[in-house]
Design a protein around this motif. Sequence first.
Motif, mmCIF file in Angstrom:
data_model
loop_
_atom_site.group_PDB
_atom_site.id
_atom_site.type_symbol
_atom_site.label_atom_id
_atom_site.label_comp_id
_atom_site.label_asym_id
_atom_site.label_seq_id
_atom_site.Cartn_x
_atom_site.Cartn_y
_atom_site.Cartn_z
ATOM 1 N N ASP A 165 -1.521 15.892 5.630
ATOM 2 C CA ASP A 165 -2.596 16.879 5.484
ATOM 3 C C ASP A 165 -3.637 16.377 4.464
ATOM 4 N N ARG A 166 -4.672 17.180 4.261
ATOM 5 C CA ARG A 166 -5.771 16.778 3.377
ATOM 6 C C ARG A 166 -5.298 16.492 1.951
ATOM 7 N N LYS A 167 -4.317 17.317 1.507
ATOM 8 C CA LYS A 167 -3.834 17.152 0.139
ATOM 9 C C LYS A 167 -3.131 15.788 -0.009
ATOM 10 N N GLN A 168 -2.325 15.461 0.991
ATOM 11 C CA GLN A 168 -1.626 14.160 0.946
ATOM 12 C C GLN A 168 -2.629 13.012 1.022
ATOM 13 N N LEU A 169 -3.664 13.192 1.857
ATOM 14 C CA LEU A 169 -4.701 12.150 1.949
ATOM 15 C C LEU A 169 -5.366 11.950 0.589
ATOM 16 N N ALA A 170 -5.669 13.068 -0.080
ATOM 17 C CA ALA A 170 -6.336 12.983 -1.385
ATOM 18 C C ALA A 170 -5.434 12.308 -2.418
ATOM 19 N N GLU A 171 -4.114 12.533 -2.287
ATOM 20 C CA GLU A 171 -3.201 11.863 -3.227
ATOM 21 C C GLU A 171 -3.170 10.360 -2.966
ATOM 22 N N LEU A 172 -3.196 9.993 -1.683
ATOM 23 C CA LEU A 172 -3.150 8.563 -1.344
ATOM 24 C C LEU A 172 -4.459 7.866 -1.694
ATOM 25 N N GLU A 173 -5.571 8.510 -1.350
ATOM 26 C CA GLU A 173 -6.890 7.873 -1.530
ATOM 27 C C GLU A 173 -7.868 8.875 -2.149
ATOM 28 N N PRO A 174 -7.802 9.044 -3.464
ATOM 29 C CA PRO A 174 -8.613 10.078 -4.121
ATOM 30 C C PRO A 174 -10.122 9.903 -3.960
ATOM 31 N N ASP A 175 -10.598 8.720 -3.615
ATOM 32 C CA ASP A 175 -12.050 8.505 -3.531
ATOM 33 C C ASP A 175 -12.661 8.980 -2.210
ATOM 34 N N ILE A 176 -11.809 9.356 -1.258
ATOM 35 C CA ILE A 176 -12.344 9.831 0.033
ATOM 36 C C ILE A 176 -12.927 11.235 -0.145
ATOM 37 N N ASP A 177 -14.101 11.460 0.453
ATOM 38 C CA ASP A 177 -14.746 12.772 0.384
ATOM 39 C C ASP A 177 -14.066 13.715 1.390
ATOM 40 N N LEU A 178 -13.324 14.682 0.883
ATOM 41 C CA LEU A 178 -12.579 15.581 1.781
ATOM 42 C C LEU A 178 -13.509 16.452 2.630
ATOM 43 N N ASP A 179 -14.745 16.677 2.140
ATOM 44 C CA ASP A 179 -15.693 17.438 2.971
ATOM 45 C C ASP A 179 -16.007 16.655 4.238
ATOM 46 N N HIS A 180 -16.044 15.329 4.108
ATOM 47 C CA HIS A 180 -16.309 14.492 5.275
ATOM 48 C C HIS A 180 -15.127 14.541 6.246
#
Length: 367
Positions: free
Chosen positions: A116-131
């Motif tokens: 999910d988005r939270k896991q993605l943010a943990e793996l790659e914090p520089d990705i813009d979740l709005d995108h």
Amino acid sequence: MKAIVIGAGMIGSGIAYRLAEAGVDVIILEADRVGGGTSGISFAWTNSHGKEPRDYHELNVSGMKAHAALAEEFPGQTWFHASGSVAWRKTPQDREAMMENFERLQSWGYAIEWIDRKQLAELEPDIDLDHVGDAMITYCHEEGYVDPVVYCDAMVKAAQKRGAKLRVGVKVTDLAMRNGAVTAVKAEDGALYEADVVINCAGRWADTVARDPGLRLPLAPTTGFIVFTPPVATGVKRLIHAPDVNLRPDGAGRLMVLTNAADDLVSLDMRPSPTMPQALDVMRLASEVIPALATVKPEAARITARPIPKDGLSAVGPTPRVKGYYVVVTHSGITLGPYLAKAVADEIVHGRTRQELENFRPARFFN
Ligand SMILES: Cc1cc2nc3c(=O)[nH]c(=O)nc-3n(C[C@H](O)[C@H](O)[C@H](O)COP(=O)(O)OP(=O)(O)OC[C@H]3O[C@@H](n4cnc5c(N)ncnc54)[C@H](O)[C@@H]3O)c2cc1C
């Protein structure tokens, strides 16, 4: 046994190492420089995504495992990065394709999972979740990437340690034959290099090393375009496959960026430049995913061609009309390099037929 390996890219350098390891007297003939062909301009993602049919998928999975095994064989190696990869898709059409790919890969036992988005943010914090929005997201922890030139150098040096000789600046222009068997290769400067077996690992130039048209593997190369950033302050660690752009680390903070669309907008006769509109557009797409790239200009752009046999699949094995002439040309050569190196050396040195290569023989082009 005396062997000549033509080409010191991802394919030839590994084969040279495995042959030398098995006691073969190896000479590597390289027209340009070690790793200076397609391998030096490759996204170099070790994976088996969308690789069909099933036996080609399995070959690529074997390639991924061979990379992990080789990293253990060379403790302290610096070319293989077992980083994992993330991908997401947003449009209904892309989601459907992603779902299909996911189900197929999972049913084939491939390491792929939804995150999910939270896991993605943990793996790659520089990705813009709005995108990313409400996209479907996958994570493949067994995938990774390679620094191919570092690999080629290590394999060539490991081969040299076992007695192999490297000759750079030697361009092979033809084969010499007697009674239907290869006896030597001829170089552009007129020199003759004798051998019992010749392995053509010349990548996208593989169809130029023998003058006889009946010995030329038909190729269907496609153009590839890669943009490189300067070192940037991001913590990107993995391969990131956004819907319109793919990127990954390229050492010292640099990122390597490519899009499928840009491949169609360049050609081999163009002079690549970091200021060309295609490069700026690729960077713009990357900055939509990683906002820290917003003010970053490309540092370099490169154009090359993928070495692809005419039907898109690997060509690995002896040619039917000439004894002692073996061809190894493939796309996905980064993924497959270490695996093919072992398999090809095994066939050449021990005369074993590797069943997993049977559907990939060059003979299919020479009937
Ligand atoms: C943009 C792009 C992205 C890619 N992404 C991936 C990826 O993510 N994952 C993956 O697995 N694969 C990928 N590939 C494919 C992969 O890079 C190639 O399959 C691989 O590099 C091929 O290696 P090679 O050793 O066969 O060819 P090369 O690296 O081109 O080596 C061939 C060598 O032969 C030498 N040579 C040529 N002719 C002669 C001659 N007559 N005499 C002597 N030497 C000669 C050349 O100088 C060269 O050094 C990508 C390719 C491109 C272009």
